[in-house]
Design an enzyme around this catalytic site. Structure first.
Site, PDB file in Angstrom:
ATOM      1  N   HIS A 179       0.855  -1.185   0.000  1.00 36.44           N
ATOM      2  CA  HIS A 179       0.000   0.000   0.000  1.00 36.44           C
ATOM      3  C   HIS A 179       0.890   1.233   0.000  1.00 36.44           C
ATOM      4  O   HIS A 179       1.952   1.246   0.638  1.00 36.44           O
ATOM      5  CB  HIS A 179      -0.914  -0.004   1.235  1.00 36.44           C
ATOM      6  CG  HIS A 179      -2.016   1.003   1.174  1.00 36.44           C
ATOM      7  ND1 HIS A 179      -1.827   2.319   1.541  1.00 36.44           N
ATOM      8  CD2 HIS A 179      -3.309   0.897   0.794  1.00 36.44           C
ATOM      9  CE1 HIS A 179      -2.970   2.983   1.384  1.00 36.44           C
ATOM     10  NE2 HIS A 179      -3.876   2.147   0.930  1.00 36.44           N
ATOM     11  N   GLU A 237      -7.665  -4.654   0.036  1.00 33.94           N
ATOM     12  CA  GLU A 237      -8.260  -5.406  -1.066  1.00 33.94           C
ATOM     13  C   GLU A 237      -8.310  -6.915  -0.777  1.00 33.94           C
ATOM     14  O   GLU A 237      -9.222  -7.609  -1.222  1.00 33.94           O
ATOM     15  CB  GLU A 237      -7.479  -5.163  -2.363  1.00 33.94           C
ATOM     16  CG  GLU A 237      -7.612  -3.749  -2.905  1.00 33.94           C
ATOM     17  CD  GLU A 237      -6.856  -3.559  -4.203  1.00 33.94           C
ATOM     18  OE1 GLU A 237      -6.246  -4.535  -4.689  1.00 33.94           O
ATOM     19  OE2 GLU A 237      -6.890  -2.444  -4.736  1.00 33.94           O
TER      20      GLU A 237
END
Length: 375
Positions: free
Chosen positions: A254, A312
């Site tokens: 991320h 996700e």
């Protein structure tokens, strides 16, 4: 002495707003939503409670919660135009975010901005469900007044009474992704509102920003990777081969978080509860094994990069667990994030100043005009 103006590409490092709505600490792996660490809010609140909290900066009393529920229920029905746009784009098999953007743009702003906000939030699940049913050649299912925001969305999608476990899982997801700092779609909302435009325009623009794969992302491929692996004994072999080919392991890494994404932590817990009571426990255990293997191999192949689990990875598992197809993932994200966008719009209204950054001209300055016949 003149100094050279520094260009902050992508506005990296620029602080453009002060907000009470959320705080993202990528080093500590902390996300605070309106004063609550995410793990103390998302698994417990109804989505209506989270809406009220973000818009009013305090948790609702029972009477306030009832009033909000009734207001949202009264706005769930779509106009004939909005319904037709959603259904026609469903019949045409249009991209779901294109359909959501187009149908949202047909909503009519009201004189009262709070009522407009409620209209948008109430309408989005109905728009998505109308599109989805038409896309799958199924009849439109009318919204119900006796169901919560999350439960009614599940009802309109399927026509089946959702289980308590499914509703809780979806509410936890909606709470988890409702706001996340000044990301691209949230900034888009603030820019549009700063021009003194309306909420419908701001949310429509934000949907356009969220559609971009660099922002909205694609949780589906994370689960596709798990299905490709199939069994725990193949995890290391498949993941090593992907890394050797230079492929990205979906659901890991991320831009902000250098430790495990706190949203992944909360959604993993929600998936644990869901799959313990209402799903395929073997799939959940496989996902946990793939996660552990992937983190170990990423550290081996890319030491120091700190590529940890992101939102996700468990979004895909949780939404799959409540029987959502992957094309519903980003629209469902939008149903949640619109609440955060609107809260930011309310904040931006109080600033009363247009957002207008500067640019540096890098083109030529002394060109000579040449008539078309001489070019």
């Amino acid at each position: 002495m003149a100094t050279e103006t520094q260009v902050h590409v992508g506005l990296e490092g620029i602080v453009a707003a002060a907000t009470r709505l959320s705080s993202v600490d990528g080093q500590a792996g902390e996300l605070i939503i309106a004063g609550f660490p995410l793990e103390r809010l998302a698994p417990f609140a109804t989505f209506e409670e989270t809406i009220f909290l973000l818009w009013n900066d305090h948790l609702p009393s029972q009477s306030e919660l009832t009033e909000l529920h009734q207001s949202l229920v009264s706005q769930r029905q779509l106009s004939a135009l909005t319904l037709e746009v959603a259904q026609q784009l469903g019949r045409e098999q249009a991209d779901p975010m294109d359909a959501l953007r187009a149908a949202t743009a047909t909503l009519t702003p009201l004189a009262d901005e709070k009522a407009t906000a409620q209209r948008i939030v109430a309408a989005l699940p109905t728009i998505v469900a109308a599109y989805w049913r038409a896309r799958n050649q199924a009849e439109f299912i009318e919204p119900r007044s006796d169901l919560s925001h999350a439960a009614n969305y599940l009802w309109m999608l399927t026509g089946k009474e959702p289980s308590a476990e499914q509703v809780r899982a979806l509410e936890t997801y909606l709470n988890t992704v409702v706001d996340h700092g000044l990301n691209a779609s949230t900034f888009t909302t603030r820019v549009i509102i700063s021009t003194e435009s309306d909420l419908v325009s701001a949310v429509t623009g934000a949907i356009g920003a969220l559609k971009g794969p660099l922002h909205g992302g694609a949780p589906g491929p994370a689960l596709d990777m798990v299905f490709e692996i199939g069994t725990a004994d193949r995890a290391e072999e498949v993941l090593r081969a992907k890394l050797a080919r230079g492929e990205r392991l979906m659901g890991f890494g991320h831009r902000v978080y250098k430790v495990r994404d706190p949203r992944a932590e909360v959604l993993a817990g929600a998936a644990d509860q869901l799959f313990a009571n209402d799903g395929n426990r073997e799939l959940y255990e496989l996902v946990r094994h793939v996660e552990q293997t992937a983190i170990r191999l990423l550290e081996e192949h890319k030491p120091g990069r700190k590529l940890q689990t992101n939102v996700e990875f468990y979004t895909a598992l949780l939404l799959h667990g409540i029987d959502f197809e992957t094309d519903l993932f980003t629209p469902t994200f939008t149903i949640s994030r619109a609440v955060g966008w609107i809260a930011h719009a309310f904040e931006q209204r109080t600033v009363g100043r247009i957002i207008r950054p500067q640019s540096i001209y890098t083109g030529d300055r002394n060109r000579t005009w040449v008539e078309v016949a001489e070019r």
